[in-house]
Design an enzyme around this catalytic site. Structure first.
Site, PDB file in Angstrom:
ATOM      1  N   PHE A 159       0.607  -0.937   2.709  1.00  0.00           N
ATOM      2  CA  PHE A 159       1.743  -1.842   2.550  1.00  0.00           C
ATOM      3  C   PHE A 159       2.848  -1.595   3.562  1.00  0.00           C
ATOM      4  O   PHE A 159       3.664  -2.467   3.830  1.00  0.00           O
ATOM      5  CB  PHE A 159       2.312  -1.727   1.116  1.00  0.00           C
ATOM      6  CG  PHE A 159       3.188  -0.518   0.896  1.00  0.00           C
ATOM      7  CD1 PHE A 159       4.513  -0.513   1.290  1.00  0.00           C
ATOM      8  CD2 PHE A 159       2.690   0.644   0.297  1.00  0.00           C
ATOM      9  CE1 PHE A 159       5.330   0.600   1.109  1.00  0.00           C
ATOM     10  CE2 PHE A 159       3.486   1.755   0.113  1.00  0.00           C
ATOM     11  CZ  PHE A 159       4.813   1.731   0.519  1.00  0.00           C
ATOM     12  N   LYS A 183      -8.441  -6.794   5.350  1.00  0.00           N
ATOM     13  CA  LYS A 183      -8.073  -6.757   3.925  1.00  0.00           C
ATOM     14  C   LYS A 183      -6.728  -6.050   3.891  1.00  0.00           C
ATOM     15  O   LYS A 183      -6.654  -4.824   3.829  1.00  0.00           O
ATOM     16  CB  LYS A 183      -9.145  -5.975   3.151  1.00  0.00           C
ATOM     17  CG  LYS A 183      -9.292  -6.310   1.674  1.00  0.00           C
ATOM     18  CD  LYS A 183      -8.024  -6.184   0.865  1.00  0.00           C
ATOM     19  CE  LYS A 183      -7.604  -4.767   0.575  1.00  0.00           C
ATOM     20  NZ  LYS A 183      -6.230  -4.659   0.019  1.00  0.00           N
ATOM     21  N   GLU A 186      -2.201  -5.763  -0.764  1.00  0.00           N
ATOM     22  CA  GLU A 186      -1.883  -6.881  -1.656  1.00  0.00           C
ATOM     23  C   GLU A 186      -0.382  -6.957  -1.959  1.00  0.00           C
ATOM     24  O   GLU A 186       0.082  -7.905  -2.569  1.00  0.00           O
ATOM     25  CB  GLU A 186      -2.711  -6.789  -2.952  1.00  0.00           C
ATOM     26  CG  GLU A 186      -2.507  -5.532  -3.790  1.00  0.00           C
ATOM     27  CD  GLU A 186      -3.354  -4.343  -3.332  1.00  0.00           C
ATOM     28  OE1 GLU A 186      -3.500  -4.134  -2.111  1.00  0.00           O
ATOM     29  OE2 GLU A 186      -3.837  -3.595  -4.209  1.00  0.00           O
ATOM     30  N   SER A 236      -3.475   5.879   1.810  1.00  0.00           N
ATOM     31  CA  SER A 236      -3.269   7.210   1.221  1.00  0.00           C
ATOM     32  C   SER A 236      -4.545   8.053   1.339  1.00  0.00           C
ATOM     33  O   SER A 236      -5.653   7.518   1.466  1.00  0.00           O
ATOM     34  CB  SER A 236      -2.869   7.056  -0.244  1.00  0.00           C
ATOM     35  OG  SER A 236      -3.904   6.394  -0.940  1.00  0.00           O
ATOM     36  N   CYS A 291       4.272   6.587   7.683  1.00  0.00           N
ATOM     37  CA  CYS A 291       3.366   7.738   7.741  1.00  0.00           C
ATOM     38  C   CYS A 291       3.864   8.753   8.752  1.00  0.00           C
ATOM     39  O   CYS A 291       3.444   9.894   8.756  1.00  0.00           O
ATOM     40  CB  CYS A 291       1.974   7.297   8.108  1.00  0.00           C
ATOM     41  SG  CYS A 291       1.951   6.509   9.709  1.00  0.00           S
ATOM     42  N   GLU A 393       2.882  14.233  -0.705  1.00  0.00           N
ATOM     43  CA  GLU A 393       3.590  13.176   0.030  1.00  0.00           C
ATOM     44  C   GLU A 393       4.454  12.397  -0.960  1.00  0.00           C
ATOM     45  O   GLU A 393       3.951  11.932  -1.988  1.00  0.00           O
ATOM     46  CB  GLU A 393       2.560  12.247   0.681  1.00  0.00           C
ATOM     47  CG  GLU A 393       3.203  11.146   1.500  1.00  0.00           C
ATOM     48  CD  GLU A 393       2.178  10.195   2.118  1.00  0.00           C
ATOM     49  OE1 GLU A 393       1.222   9.812   1.430  1.00  0.00           O
ATOM     50  OE2 GLU A 393       2.347   9.841   3.293  1.00  0.00           O
TER      51      GLU A 393
HETATM   52  P1  NAD Z   1      -3.108   2.860  -0.521  1.00  0.00           P
HETATM   53  O1  NAD Z   1      -4.087   3.909  -0.182  1.00  0.00           O
HETATM   54  O2  NAD Z   1      -2.693   2.685  -1.937  1.00  0.00           O
HETATM   55  O3  NAD Z   1      -3.673   1.417  -0.075  1.00  0.00           O
HETATM   56  C1  NAD Z   1      -4.195   1.207   1.225  1.00  0.00           C
HETATM   57  C2  NAD Z   1      -5.228   0.090   1.152  1.00  0.00           C
HETATM   58  O4  NAD Z   1      -6.308   0.510   0.320  1.00  0.00           O
HETATM   59  C3  NAD Z   1      -4.702  -1.212   0.565  1.00  0.00           C
HETATM   60  O5  NAD Z   1      -5.238  -2.286   1.299  1.00  0.00           O
HETATM   61  C4  NAD Z   1      -5.221  -1.179  -0.862  1.00  0.00           C
HETATM   62  O6  NAD Z   1      -5.457  -2.471  -1.379  1.00  0.00           O
HETATM   63  C5  NAD Z   1      -6.525  -0.432  -0.730  1.00  0.00           C
HETATM   64  N1  NAD Z   1      -6.866   0.312  -1.955  1.00  0.00           N
HETATM   65  C6  NAD Z   1      -6.004   0.839  -2.857  1.00  0.00           C
HETATM   66  N2  NAD Z   1      -6.683   1.451  -3.850  1.00  0.00           N
HETATM   67  C7  NAD Z   1      -7.998   1.323  -3.558  1.00  0.00           C
HETATM   68  C8  NAD Z   1      -9.198   1.758  -4.200  1.00  0.00           C
HETATM   69  N3  NAD Z   1      -9.168   2.463  -5.328  1.00  0.00           N
HETATM   70  N4  NAD Z   1     -10.366   1.459  -3.631  1.00  0.00           N
HETATM   71  C9  NAD Z   1     -10.413   0.757  -2.473  1.00  0.00           C
HETATM   72  N5  NAD Z   1      -9.310   0.322  -1.822  1.00  0.00           N
HETATM   73  C10 NAD Z   1      -8.113   0.594  -2.355  1.00  0.00           C
HETATM   74  O7  NAD Z   1      -1.842   3.082   0.442  1.00  0.00           O
HETATM   75  P2  NAD Z   1      -0.448   2.328   0.415  1.00  0.00           P
HETATM   76  O8  NAD Z   1       0.326   2.756  -0.770  1.00  0.00           O
HETATM   77  O9  NAD Z   1      -0.627   0.879   0.658  1.00  0.00           O
HETATM   78  O10 NAD Z   1       0.225   2.928   1.746  1.00  0.00           O
HETATM   79  C11 NAD Z   1       0.925   4.147   1.783  1.00  0.00           C
HETATM   80  C12 NAD Z   1       0.045   5.267   2.263  1.00  0.00           C
HETATM   81  O11 NAD Z   1      -0.493   4.959   3.546  1.00  0.00           O
HETATM   82  C13 NAD Z   1       0.795   6.569   2.448  1.00  0.00           C
HETATM   83  O12 NAD Z   1       0.009   7.610   1.951  1.00  0.00           O
HETATM   84  C14 NAD Z   1       0.945   6.684   3.960  1.00  0.00           C
HETATM   85  O13 NAD Z   1       1.075   7.993   4.455  1.00  0.00           O
HETATM   86  C15 NAD Z   1      -0.319   6.079   4.412  1.00  0.00           C
HETATM   87  N6  NAD Z   1      -0.234   5.642   5.794  1.00  0.00           N
HETATM   88  C16 NAD Z   1      -0.851   6.419   6.723  1.00  0.00           C
HETATM   89  C17 NAD Z   1      -0.779   6.071   8.054  1.00  0.00           C
HETATM   90  C18 NAD Z   1      -1.436   6.909   9.103  1.00  0.00           C
HETATM   91  O14 NAD Z   1      -1.426   6.500  10.236  1.00  0.00           O
HETATM   92  N7  NAD Z   1      -2.005   8.051   8.782  1.00  0.00           N
HETATM   93  C19 NAD Z   1      -0.074   4.916   8.430  1.00  0.00           C
HETATM   94  C20 NAD Z   1       0.538   4.140   7.444  1.00  0.00           C
HETATM   95  C21 NAD Z   1       0.439   4.522   6.122  1.00  0.00           C
END
Ligand code: NAD
Length: 508
Positions: A159, A183, A186, A236, A291, A393
């Site tokens: 997000f 994808k 959401e 994450s 991140c 985090e």
């Molecule tokens: P998230 O892991 O909750 O979601 C990321 C994506 O995965 C979304 O598209 C979501 O719909 C999907 N998703 C969520 N749960 C899922 C599941 N159980 N099975 C399959 N897909 C699923 O992350 P978020 O809250 O949207 O973003 C924040 C996180 O992203 C933080 O941990 C941040 O550090 C990380 N991030 C990392 C970087 C990097 O470059 N390392 C960059 C940006 C964000």
């Protein structure tokens, strides 16, 4: 999922973009998109079923032969046009990001610019795809290699950067001749959907770039579909690990970037004012939802710690927090009420664990926005490595100060942490800086810079639990990730000796 807290349905429903068209979702499952500054639900977003995702893969598969065989120059021209369109629509796109994510407009505009830099990189694809050629490796034999696209590839994004992180992926993948399914999160799908329309307008044929909204069901459909050859993920760590294992099991190429806990080391010789400026932007910009946010400051020596906390505290208290569209806001709200509550619960936890709350952002109110998902900037001092607030985090505007008495102690903190995304050191001593960059166990290192985010022509990726897979995103690593190499050995009539040869061929 599709109920609105106040009973009424939001005015707008966001569907999917497949095969060059906006389509409605048919799953009857919806997520909610919020305006975090107002605390109101602004739209509902369709959550794709497995069958709907498979139809998007069908479209991407149909578009593949034509797109993969288009010349690299043709593909580059689409990217040039796309860059022009994104620039022309930058205000509208930035507003979409600010309204759905909550980051302030200038920050949204900056993140779009960082994404555009990847488009600019992708414009150079004819040069980037040049293979290798060895002439006359044996009598009459030439040998060359080329990079070919993988096929249908997909990106799953978080997000916190609804435009930039997708733009780390799809411009390069598509310029390499792949077709793409995004994808997005959401929580803020509005901007990715507009980017899909702009790609079509730029000349990408229908099916080359598709956006399918959804949750785990849509992601699992991508993981299980053998036609999807590669997956790029950013989000994450638990989900990154899940995607990596599931995708690798299916024989897919995968790069899965996870969470972070980025440290900024302040050596005793550092310019404290510069370090404080850096920490303010890197810890509280985008409400800490980056991140590459700095979430841990490590002053080296008690004197440095005292000076740093004394200089930081009034600055954190004076942060201008407000609506993301208010030009005077330095920091906006968090993305959802649920995420704001989670971050707030970490401040409670820090208090219970014995951290000193120097500035407390709990209960922060923004005049005129009583329902917004705001939290004040928070500064925790005396945080220790065994505390959960240090280990986990938080992903919010909370900066922890961990004291170190020596360079070695400071070096060990980011190196021993389970995450290894980014790290910075502030010092005027070149030897110290070099020693640190050589030894620290993190993927991206800054020297006297707050957020060491590499530019598009280099690559982005952390170490340890911050990246699962072998290849980073964008830059030449991105081109390698989205192509596979084919090596051709060619002999023409000259030099051919008649008759079969049964021994292992050796070059003479
Ligand atoms: P998230 O892991 O909750 O979601 C990321 C994506 O995965 C979304 O598209 C979501 O719909 C999907 N998703 C969520 N749960 C899922 C599941 N159980 N099975 C399959 N897909 C699923 O992350 P978020 O809250 O949207 O973003 C924040 C996180 O992203 C933080 O941990 C941040 O550090 C990380 N991030 C990392 C970087 C990097 O470059 N390392 C960059 C940006 C964000």
């Amino acid at each position: 999922m599709d109920s609105h807290p106040h009973g009424e349905r939001p005015a707008r429903t966001i569907g999917h973009f497949v095969d060059g068209q906006m389509i409605e979702g048919r799953s009857e499952r919806y997520g909610e998109v919020w305006n975090p500054s107002l605390g109101t639900c602004s739209a509902r977003v369709a959550l794709a079923s497995r069958a709907e995702m498979q139809q998007a893969v069908d479209a991407a598969q149909r578009a593949l032969p034509g797109w993969a065989s288009a010349s690299p120059l043709t593909r580059a021209r689409v990217m040039f046009k796309f860059k022009e369109l994104v620039e022309r629509h930058a205000d509208e796109l930035s507003l979409l990001i600010a309204n759905e994510h909550g980051k302030v407009i200038s920050d949204a505009r900056g993140s779009l610019q960082r994404g555009l830099e990847c488009v600019e990189f992708a414009c150079g694809i004819p040069h980037l795809l040049k293979g290798e050629y060895s002439d006359n490796v044996a009598t009459g034999i030439d040998l060359y290699s080329m990079r070919q696209p993988l096929g249908v590839v997909a990106g799953i994004t978080p997000f916190n950067f609804p435009a930039m992180v997708p733009m780390w992926m799809f411009p390069i993948a598509i310029a390499c001749g792949n077709t793409f399914i995004l994808k997005p999160s959401e929580k803020d799908p509005g901007c990715p959907m507009r980017l899909a329309e702009l790609m079509l307008e730029a000349g990408a044929p229908p099916g080359v770039f598709n956006v399918v909204n959804g949750d785990k069901e849509a992601v699992d459909a991508l993981l299980d579909d053998p036609r999807v050859r590669a997956l790029s993920f950013v989000g994450s760590t638990p989900i990154a690990r899940y995607i990596y294992i599931r995708a690798a099991e299916q024989g897919k190429r995968v790069q899965a970037l996870g969470g972070a806990k980025n440290h900024l080391i302040v050596m005793p010789d550092a310019d404290i004012d510069l370090a404080v400026d850096a920490l303010m932007g890197a810890a509280y910009g985008s409400a800490g939802e980056r991140c590459m946010a700095i979430s841990v400051a490590v002053p080296v020596s008690s004197r440095t710690a005292g000076e740093l906390v004394e200089a930081l505290a009034p600055r954190v208290r004076a942060l201008t927090i407000g609506a993301s569209t208010d030009a005077s806001s330095e920091m906006g709200p968090l993305v959802t009420a649920q995420h704001r509550d989670k971050v707030r619960s970490y401040i409670d936890l820090g208090e219970r664990e014995g951290a000193k709350i120097v500035v407390d952002g709990r209960g922060y109110q923004v005049a005129g926005h009583p329902d917004g998902f705001f939290l004040g900037g928070t500064l925790l001092d005396d945080v220790r490595p065994q505390m959960r607030v240090y280990q986990e985090e938080i992903f919010g505007p909370v900066l922890s100060v961990v004291h170190a008495q020596s360079f070695d102690e400071a070096l060990a903190l980011p190196s021993d942490h389970e995450f290894g995304n980014g790290v910075s050191i502030f010092t005027r001593n070149g030897d110290v800086a070099r020693n640190f960059t050589q030894k620290v166990e993190c993927g991206m290192v800054g020297i006297n810079v707050p957020i060491p985010v590499p530019l598009s022509f280099h690559s982005f990726g952390g170490w340890k639990q911050s990246l699962f897979g072998d290849m980073n995103q964008h830059g030449t690593e991105g081109v390698r990730f989205y192509t596979r190499i084919k090596t051709v050995t060619a002999r023409w009539r000259e030099g051919v000796k008649p008759g079969p040869q049964f021994g292992m061929p050796i070059m003479k």
